[in-house]
Write an enzyme that holds these catalytic residues in place. Structure first.
Site, short mmCIF file in Angstrom:
data_model
loop_
_atom_site.label_atom_id
_atom_site.label_comp_id
_atom_site.label_asym_id
_atom_site.label_seq_id
_atom_site.Cartn_x
_atom_site.Cartn_y
_atom_site.Cartn_z
N ALA A 13 -4.65 7.07 106.51
CA ALA A 13 -4.07 5.85 107.10
C ALA A 13 -2.59 6.20 107.34
O ALA A 13 -2.16 7.31 107.01
CB ALA A 13 -4.23 4.68 106.15
N THR A 36 -13.19 9.18 108.10
CA THR A 36 -13.29 8.90 109.53
C THR A 36 -12.53 10.00 110.24
O THR A 36 -11.29 10.08 110.18
CB THR A 36 -12.66 7.52 109.84
N LYS A 79 -7.41 3.53 99.20
CA LYS A 79 -7.29 2.23 98.58
C LYS A 79 -7.57 2.34 97.07
O LYS A 79 -8.49 3.07 96.67
CB LYS A 79 -8.33 1.29 99.22
N SER A 132 6.76 4.94 96.74
CA SER A 132 7.35 3.74 97.33
C SER A 132 8.22 4.08 98.53
O SER A 132 8.82 5.14 98.60
CB SER A 132 8.22 3.00 96.30
N LYS A 187 5.53 2.23 88.80
CA LYS A 187 5.47 1.75 90.20
C LYS A 187 5.07 0.28 90.24
O LYS A 187 5.57 -0.50 91.06
CB LYS A 187 4.48 2.61 91.01
N HIS A 190 8.09 -1.65 89.45
CA HIS A 190 8.93 -1.58 90.66
C HIS A 190 8.51 -2.68 91.63
O HIS A 190 9.34 -3.40 92.19
CB HIS A 190 8.80 -0.19 91.31
N ASN A 191 7.22 -2.83 91.83
CA ASN A 191 6.74 -3.85 92.76
C ASN A 191 7.00 -5.26 92.25
O ASN A 191 7.32 -6.16 93.03
CB ASN A 191 5.25 -3.66 93.03
N GLU A 194 10.40 -5.90 93.01
CA GLU A 194 10.44 -6.11 94.48
C GLU A 194 10.09 -7.58 94.80
O GLU A 194 10.77 -8.22 95.60
CB GLU A 194 9.44 -5.14 95.10
N LYS A 265 -0.97 -8.04 97.32
CA LYS A 265 -2.08 -7.13 97.05
C LYS A 265 -2.40 -7.02 95.57
O LYS A 265 -3.44 -6.49 95.21
CB LYS A 265 -1.78 -5.76 97.62
N HIS A 461 1.51 -24.45 60.11
CA HIS A 461 1.69 -23.04 60.53
C HIS A 461 2.84 -22.36 59.81
O HIS A 461 3.09 -21.19 60.05
CB HIS A 461 1.91 -22.99 62.05
#
Ligand code: 6PG
Length: 485
Positions: A13, A36, A79, A132, A187, A190-191, A194, A265, A461
């Site tokens: 891709a 493909t 993916k 990234s 990562k 990181h997202n 982001e 995602k 408690h």
């Protein structure tokens, strides 16, 4: 027949194609494969057009693998989830002992750990590598976060050092992150960061547009100006660009025609789930995720707006005229202070996981490799790196002397923006919760004493005391009853 190539890449891709071209451009002949097969031909054609780059295409997995020099290295860019397992199965059938597979996708770190454990059975090495920078980064220099087999990392280090984004004075944006799924975990956070950055920027936009009545032209120049100072970053830069782009299908600016529903995602959601699992407060990142959920309820929001409009609630609850220049400056400061809180949360989450898993992650080094190539790249990351260089054991970025000073200097503006937004009925969950995070963290005593008392009252408690050691229980109900009688 071409000589054996140095490396292979499966999954063509756009990200995969671009990374393959980047690797080839840095002088490493590369074999490429995709299920493909038209994608293979497309990549080889692009390689020709972009300067006769040494990219060799293969239509079947066996000849693809055979074309790579031993020990072989293959990067997969497919993916996350089942397609990764399927690709490993296809490729490993032709690989030999000592060969290595690298997953460059946004994979859940536990999947990487599972696969890494299965690899010795196949005689293979494995790396889970966060990549990234989107399509542009893949082609011209991404930030790379490889974790897993150190032996595998060493074998391809020369490639990664050249392929990664290069930042003057701080080197290539890649480092060996650590063992297991640490590359994917880093990562993922990181997202999450982001998500936080994007939400905070969106809130700044909302306040400036809805309360300050700034036009797109004005927003374009404000964000362009911000991008020259402490907020200098990729996300501020692209935001400035967005405000300057006219609609090509109708009158006006494109940003105003984009439907207000944010997609996702999954990595931001994983970040918040991990924060909860590790008992790390990450309210700014959580607020950004919640905002995406609420944005998805477009139809419900349209109905809700009707209900409240008929009850006298307009979109904005104030027609207060504000001093634009002052508001712009306040919002800049509020954005910056909130950003410090958001990064503090992300870094603390990484540290908590590192301790749990024994990964020994170096937070300053992570800030360094995020300075270029990735989506959150920003001048600000240099300050974070320096803070951890000064004190690798820093409990929270907020208490680093330089960040503490920056927060103190900005806190009045920050409070003004949050108050103005609240009074105007403009939600700023990221900025508000960041401020609450700061105000909670900086206070010696918080009202948790009352919550503990309540827990002990209804559930026995127990509680601890400020003035003596031990665990205590009080018959609150009996005492209260006696007082009433
Ligand atoms: C990157 C990006 C990249 C992707 C995000 C988008 O670092 O290059 O983070 O990985 O654009 O995953 O995430 P959402 O679709 O969840 O917003």
């Amino acid at each position: 027949m071409a000589p054996p190539t140095r490396i292979g890449l499966a999954g063509l891709a756009v990200m995969g194609q671009n990374l393959a071209l980047n690797i080839a451009e840095k002088g490493f002949p590369i074999s490429v494969y995709n299920r493909t097969t038209s994608k293979v031909d497309e990549t080889v054609e692009r390689a020709k057009q972009e300067g006769d780059l040494p990219v060799y295409g293969f239509h079947d997995p066996e000849s693809f693998i055979q074309s790579i020099q031993k020990p072989r290295v293959v990067i997969m860019l497919v993916k996350a989830g089942a397609p990764v397992d399927q690709t490993i199965k296809t490729l490993s059938a032709y690989m030999d002992k000592g060969d290595c597979i690298i997953d460059g996708g946004n994979e859940w770190y536990e999947n990487t750990e599972r696969r890494e454990k299965e690899m010795p059975g196949l005689g293979l090495l494995y790396l889970g590598m966060g990549v990234s920078g989107g399509e542009e980064g893949a082609r011209n220099g991404p930030s790379l976060m490889p974790g897993g087999s150190f032996e595998a990392y060493k074998y391809i280090e020369d490639i990664l050092l050249k392929v990664a984004a290069q930042v003057p004075d701080s080197g290539p944006c890649v480092t060996y992150i650590g063992k297991g799924g640490s590359g994917n975990f880093v990562k993922m956070v990181h997202n999450g960061i982001e998500y936080g950055d994007m939400q905070l920027i969106a809130e700044a936009y909302d306040v400036l547009k809805s309360v300050g009545k700034l036009s797109n032209e004005e927003l374009h120049s404000v964000f362009s100006e911000w991008n020259k100072g402490e907020l200098l970053s990729f996300l501020i830069e692209i935001t400035a660009d967005i405000f300057g782009i006219k609609d090509d299908k109708a009158d006006g600016y494109l940003v105003d025609k984009v439907l207000d529903k944010t997609g996702m995602k999954g990595t931001g959601k994983w970040t918040v789930q991990q924060a909860a699992d590790l008992s790390v407060a990450a309210p700014t990142i959580a607020a950004s995720l919640d905002s995406r959920f609420l944005s998805g309820l477009k139809e419900e929001r349209v109905e809700a707006a009707k209900v409240f409009k008929s009850g006298g609630f307009g979109d904005i609850l104030t027609d207060q005229v504000v001093d634009k220049a002052k508001l712009i400056d306040d919002v800049r400061q509020a954005l910056y202070a909130s950003k410090i809180c958001s990064y503090a949360q992300g870094m603390n989450l990484i540290r908590a996981k590192s301790i749990e898993k024994g990964w020994d992650l170096k937070l300053g080094e992570l800030a360094r490799i995020w300075k270029g190539g990735c989506i959150i790249r920003a001048i600000f990351l240099d300050r974070i790196k320096k803070a951890y260089d000064r004190n690798p054991e820093l409990a929270n970025l907020l208490v680093d002397p330089e960040f503490a000073k920056e927060i103190i200097d900005r806190q009045s503006a920050w409070r003004r923006v949050v108050c103005l937004a609240i009074n105007s009925g403009i939600s700023t969950p990221g900025m508000s919760t960041s401020l609450a995070y700061f105000d909670t963290y900086r206070r010696e005593r918080v009202p948790a004493n009352l919550v503990q008392a309540q827990r002990d009252y209804f559930g026995a408690h127990t509680y601890e005391r400020v003035d003596m050691d031990g665990s205590f229980h009080t018959e609150w109900f009996k005492i209260a009853k006696k007082l009433q009688d």
